[in-house]
Design a protein around this motif. Sequence first.
Motif, mmCIF file in Angstrom:
data_model
loop_
_atom_site.group_PDB
_atom_site.id
_atom_site.type_symbol
_atom_site.label_atom_id
_atom_site.label_comp_id
_atom_site.label_asym_id
_atom_site.label_seq_id
_atom_site.Cartn_x
_atom_site.Cartn_y
_atom_site.Cartn_z
ATOM 1 N N ARG A 121 -2.228 4.221 1.590
ATOM 2 C CA ARG A 121 -1.409 3.903 0.412
ATOM 3 C C ARG A 121 -1.284 5.095 -0.530
ATOM 4 O O ARG A 121 -0.244 5.295 -1.150
ATOM 5 C CB ARG A 121 -1.976 2.668 -0.287
ATOM 6 C CG ARG A 121 -1.784 1.426 0.566
ATOM 7 C CD ARG A 121 -2.505 0.206 0.070
ATOM 8 N NE ARG A 121 -2.295 -0.910 0.975
ATOM 9 C CZ ARG A 121 -2.973 -2.052 0.924
ATOM 10 N NH1 ARG A 121 -3.885 -2.249 -0.011
ATOM 11 N NH2 ARG A 121 -2.706 -3.009 1.790
ATOM 12 N N ASN A 122 -2.339 5.893 -0.629
ATOM 13 C CA ASN A 122 -2.261 7.116 -1.444
ATOM 14 C C ASN A 122 -1.235 8.091 -0.876
ATOM 15 O O ASN A 122 -0.498 8.736 -1.619
ATOM 16 C CB ASN A 122 -3.620 7.800 -1.559
ATOM 17 C CG ASN A 122 -4.547 7.105 -2.533
ATOM 18 O OD1 ASN A 122 -4.118 6.267 -3.329
ATOM 19 N ND2 ASN A 122 -5.816 7.404 -2.450
ATOM 20 N N GLN A 176 2.281 7.193 -1.824
ATOM 21 C CA GLN A 176 2.614 7.459 -3.225
ATOM 22 C C GLN A 176 2.865 8.934 -3.504
ATOM 23 O O GLN A 176 3.392 9.279 -4.540
ATOM 24 C CB GLN A 176 1.499 6.940 -4.131
ATOM 25 C CG GLN A 176 1.387 5.428 -4.100
ATOM 26 C CD GLN A 176 0.213 4.919 -4.904
ATOM 27 O OE1 GLN A 176 -0.586 5.686 -5.442
ATOM 28 N NE2 GLN A 176 0.097 3.605 -5.005
ATOM 29 N N GLN A 177 2.495 9.781 -2.582
ATOM 30 C CA GLN A 177 2.654 11.224 -2.798
ATOM 31 C C GLN A 177 4.084 11.665 -2.539
ATOM 32 O O GLN A 177 4.849 11.139 -1.867
ATOM 33 C CB GLN A 177 1.706 12.018 -1.915
ATOM 34 C CG GLN A 177 0.280 11.793 -2.290
ATOM 35 C CD GLN A 177 -0.694 12.507 -1.351
ATOM 36 O OE1 GLN A 177 -0.318 13.119 -0.375
ATOM 37 N NE2 GLN A 177 -1.976 12.413 -1.668
#
Length: 186
Positions: free
Chosen positions: A181-182, A185-186
């Motif tokens: 998920r990180n 988001q990038q």
Amino acid sequence: MPRPATKQDLIKTATEQFATIWKLIDSMTDDELIASFQFDAKLNKKDAHWSRDKNIRDVLIHLYEWQQLLLNWVSDNNDGNKGEEKPFLPRPYNWKNYGDMNIEFWEKHQTTSYARAKELLGDSHNNVLKLIMQFSNEELFTKQYFSWTGATSLGSYCVSATSSHYDWAIKKIKQHLKSFRNKLQQ
């Protein structure tokens, strides 16, 4: 969560932790479910499993194979083996080189589907719970009750093959979700 020390706690914790694994998996999107693990380099994960297990299937198979070790070990030693005690880890493995065995498990299942891994682990979990039910609290948690358990108890091995390993899997799956998920988001 404290390590189970009674039969009742072992069954309860194993059942709850197993359900938590499936709750996590059921909450995942298809992309999260099939994605290869890509853990953040900043995590400094030195244990071999961080690089060994590449996806959810690999985690499920790891749990399955360790439960097979338990089931086979108990069967071999508790089935009138005429005094020949079998070690928990199959030869040539021992507690110093069992990482090689884990790699062998991983290699063995690279063509196993995710669906099959789920089925294998579900059956294995149920078989381990049935096994645990066959023993009394005293048989499970008295150290050296059985000579073949060495200096520990059968229950300790059961905890390791269920709730403790499930806790490991939950942490790994959560870390996968966080990393996945990180990256989105990038």
